[in-house]
Design a protein around this motif. Structure first.
Motif, short mmCIF file in Angstrom:
data_model
loop_
_atom_site.label_atom_id
_atom_site.label_comp_id
_atom_site.label_asym_id
_atom_site.label_seq_id
_atom_site.Cartn_x
_atom_site.Cartn_y
_atom_site.Cartn_z
N VAL A 225 8.91 -78.49 27.23
CA VAL A 225 7.67 -78.61 26.44
C VAL A 225 7.87 -78.08 25.03
N PHE A 226 8.45 -76.90 24.90
CA PHE A 226 8.64 -76.32 23.56
C PHE A 226 9.60 -77.16 22.73
N THR A 227 10.66 -77.68 23.36
CA THR A 227 11.59 -78.53 22.63
C THR A 227 10.90 -79.80 22.16
N SER A 228 10.06 -80.36 23.02
CA SER A 228 9.31 -81.57 22.63
C SER A 228 8.40 -81.30 21.45
N LEU A 229 7.75 -80.14 21.44
CA LEU A 229 6.89 -79.78 20.32
C LEU A 229 7.67 -79.68 19.01
N LEU A 230 8.86 -79.09 19.07
CA LEU A 230 9.66 -78.99 17.86
C LEU A 230 10.20 -80.35 17.42
N LEU A 231 10.51 -81.20 18.38
CA LEU A 231 10.94 -82.56 18.04
C LEU A 231 9.79 -83.33 17.38
N LEU A 232 8.59 -83.17 17.91
CA LEU A 232 7.43 -83.84 17.32
C LEU A 232 7.15 -83.34 15.91
N SER A 233 7.51 -82.09 15.66
CA SER A 233 7.26 -81.52 14.33
C SER A 233 8.32 -81.92 13.31
N GLY A 234 9.36 -82.63 13.76
CA GLY A 234 10.33 -83.16 12.82
C GLY A 234 11.72 -82.57 12.88
N LEU A 235 11.97 -81.62 13.77
CA LEU A 235 13.32 -81.04 13.87
C LEU A 235 14.27 -81.99 14.58
N ASP A 236 15.55 -81.88 14.25
CA ASP A 236 16.55 -82.68 14.94
C ASP A 236 16.78 -82.12 16.34
N PRO A 237 17.31 -82.91 17.27
CA PRO A 237 17.41 -82.49 18.67
C PRO A 237 18.21 -81.21 18.89
N ILE A 238 19.36 -81.07 18.24
CA ILE A 238 20.20 -79.90 18.46
C ILE A 238 19.50 -78.64 17.99
N THR A 239 18.92 -78.68 16.79
CA THR A 239 18.21 -77.52 16.27
C THR A 239 17.01 -77.18 17.13
N ALA A 240 16.25 -78.19 17.54
CA ALA A 240 15.06 -77.97 18.35
C ALA A 240 15.41 -77.34 19.69
N PHE A 241 16.36 -77.93 20.40
CA PHE A 241 16.73 -77.40 21.72
C PHE A 241 17.31 -76.00 21.61
N SER A 242 18.23 -75.81 20.67
CA SER A 242 18.89 -74.50 20.58
C SER A 242 17.93 -73.41 20.13
N ALA A 243 16.98 -73.74 19.24
CA ALA A 243 16.01 -72.74 18.80
C ALA A 243 15.12 -72.31 19.97
N VAL A 244 14.68 -73.27 20.77
CA VAL A 244 13.84 -72.96 21.93
C VAL A 244 14.64 -72.21 22.99
N PHE A 245 15.83 -72.68 23.29
CA PHE A 245 16.66 -72.05 24.32
C PHE A 245 16.98 -70.61 23.94
N ALA A 246 17.31 -70.40 22.66
CA ALA A 246 17.61 -69.05 22.18
C ALA A 246 16.38 -68.16 22.19
N SER A 247 15.21 -68.74 21.99
CA SER A 247 13.97 -67.96 21.98
C SER A 247 13.53 -67.59 23.39
N VAL A 248 13.50 -68.56 24.29
CA VAL A 248 13.08 -68.30 25.67
C VAL A 248 14.01 -67.29 26.34
N ASN A 249 15.30 -67.37 26.03
CA ASN A 249 16.26 -66.46 26.64
C ASN A 249 16.48 -65.20 25.82
N ASN A 250 15.70 -65.03 24.74
CA ASN A 250 15.80 -63.84 23.89
C ASN A 250 17.21 -63.62 23.39
N THR A 251 17.85 -64.71 22.96
CA THR A 251 19.25 -64.65 22.51
C THR A 251 19.37 -64.45 21.01
N GLY A 252 18.53 -65.14 20.23
CA GLY A 252 18.59 -65.02 18.77
C GLY A 252 19.08 -66.28 18.10
N PRO A 253 20.37 -66.34 17.76
CA PRO A 253 20.87 -67.52 17.04
C PRO A 253 20.98 -68.74 17.93
#
Length: 489
Positions: free
Chosen positions: A414-442
């Protein structure tokens, strides 16, 4: 209504205790005479006023918490404390005429307290020392959870803490205690955390860092948060000794602190052998680090084997433990390496550690459950329960793990889809969400190790902020608040 007011009373007390931590950067600011001293003084006074006022208004309504009250309180604390933590940042940046919106300040504070380590700030070395100290201290506080400290103190005020800890404790086995009293358990965990913090601090100093940098990087190492005092992180130091200290203590912080406590109490390393997570965690993290190092050498990214080992192992350990340090821009490596490290951050650390992700124990349970399903397909009448250390895991626990994984996958989607809808590219959107949900950072792309989240829009930053919050509280603690049945009497 009385229970609502009682929850607000404890929230107010927690805010006052949290406000006291602002005295640390305030003292540093006054001693060093840096430009942020007034921001921290005002931030301290405002925070004490808010928390103290809330506690004073609701003091007649204090009562023992029920389970659902614990969920509300935990979510309120982890959503509310970043508001207080952001006040000094906003006051300093606005006073200095530097750009920092409320969205950015709240994101930075949430990133610190959830030990995510993602940032929207640049020119970190030009910031006052007290600001960098505050960012690091937020991660150190968030490392064990501000409520773990709170339940060690609140019982003295007549407020119980079992429901709070059960809602906030990471991992599926929340009812196990180290000591008979929950406050004693909290103190024991914090004592272990404090001892390792001192050792890490001294090790960084011995490796060549200044006292100030040693404190800041100790705090973000033990909290597995990854904030640095430099934009290029560990690449600035270019020191094998400093990186070795970081690797050792990142690995330590990724192990269940209850296991550390048992090892200290028994004065034997057998506690680590008996722990169902410790050995698999170390084997997987170090094994993947070695594979990536060999991959980098074979691909010609590094000409020398030892150089490939240095960069491959450091960055793998950093990402796997959800710390997020970097000593090079690993986003420029062939995609296999950074993507593998990012995915590893989703499950490598142990429950009861300061790391994020689904935790190693859940991964182990899922693998064992999948194996049992295969056995059942071949032998339909076989009874083969999932076992941990020889004990059968309750059906309720396995159901909880499966439900968690469902919501984990849905949240990322869901979060990745929201970022994709907002205009981010797939790699940036997925990695930003994955890093946020897992509290990883970069993540990867513009939000990679040598970039930051300032490139995102306010909407995108709020999506990542909420992802950090539910990731820190392991999804269900927050999501249960959005179910109608939770609010029924």
């Amino acid at each position: 209504m009385k229970r609502v007011l009682g929850t607000l009373y404890i929230l107010g007390l927690t805010m006052v205790m949290f406000a006291l931590t602002m005295l640390i950067p305030l003292v540093v600011a006054y001693v060093g005479g840096d430009a942020a001293r007034q921001a921290f003084l005002n931030g301290f006074l405002i925070s004490v006023g808010i928390g103290g006022g809330l506690a004073a208004l609701t003091r007649r309504s204090r009562c023992e918490l029920r389970a659902r009250d614990g969920f509300v309180l935990v979510s309120a604390v982890w959503a509310g404390l970043p508001l207080l933590a952001a006040i000094p940042l906003l006051l300093y940046f606005h006073g200095a005429g530097l750009p920092l919106s409320f969205t950015g300040a709240y994101f930075e504070a949430m990133s610190g307290l959830t030990t995510t380590g993602a940032t929207v700030l640049t020119n970190l070395d030009a910031l006052p020392a007290s600001i960098n100290l505050w960012r690091a201290t937020l991660i150190w506080i968030g490392g064990m959870g501000i409520l773990v400290l709170a339940v060690a103190i609140l019982p003295l005020l007549g407020v119980g803490g079992h429901q709070v800890v059960r809602a906030e404790t990471p991992g599926p086995m929340k009812d196990e205690r180290l000591t008979p009293r929950i406050a004693s358990t909290a103190k024991a965990l914090y004592a272990v955390y404090f001892v390792f913090s001192i050792l890490c601090f001294l090790a960084y100093r011995a490796a060549g860092l200044s006292w100030f940098e040693a404190w800041c990087h100790m705090a973000t190492t033990m909290g597995l948060g990854g904030f640095s005092t430099w934009d290029d992180g560990f690449a600035h130091f270019d020191s094998v000794a400093v990186e070795m200290v970081a690797m050792v203590f990142m690995l330590i912080a990724g192990i269940n602190f209850a296991t550390h406590f048992n090892a200290f109490r028994q004065r034997s390393p057998r506690a680590y052998v008996r722990c169902p997570e410790a050995i698999p965690y170390l084997v997987i993290v170090l094994g993947v680090g070695l594979v990536i190092s060999v991959f980098l050498y074979v691909k010609g990214v590094y000409a020398e084997p030892l150089e490939a080992l240095r960069y491959g192992m450091f960055n793998t350990i950093s990402m796997a433990t959800t710390t997020g340090y970097a000593n090079t821009d690993f986003a420029q490596w062939p995609l296999f390496a950074p993507l593998t490290m990012l995915l590893l951050s989703g499950f490598a650390t142990s429950a009861g550690s300061t790391g994020g992700g689904i935790k190693m124990i859940r991964a182990i349970l899922l693998v064992k459950q999948a194996r049992n399903e295969l056995v059942t397909m071949l032998h339909p009448h076989a009874v083969s329960p999932v076992r941990i250390n020889g004990r059968a895991v309750e059906t309720r626990t396995m159901s909880s793990v499966l439900a968690f994984m469902l919501f984990y996958g849905l949240s990322i989607a869901v979060f990745t889809s929201l970022l994709l809808l907002s205009g981010l590219d797939p790699i940036t959107a997925f990695s930003a969400v994955f890093a946020s949900v897992n509290n990883t950072g970069p993540g990867l792309g513009p939000v990679g190790p040598m970039g930051n989240f300032a490139v995102l829009s306010d909407f995108q930053i709020w999506v990542c902020t909420f992802a950090m919050l539910i990731g820190r509280l392991e999804l269900l603690t927050v999501l249960v608040l959005f179910t109608p049945i939770f609010w029924r009497k």
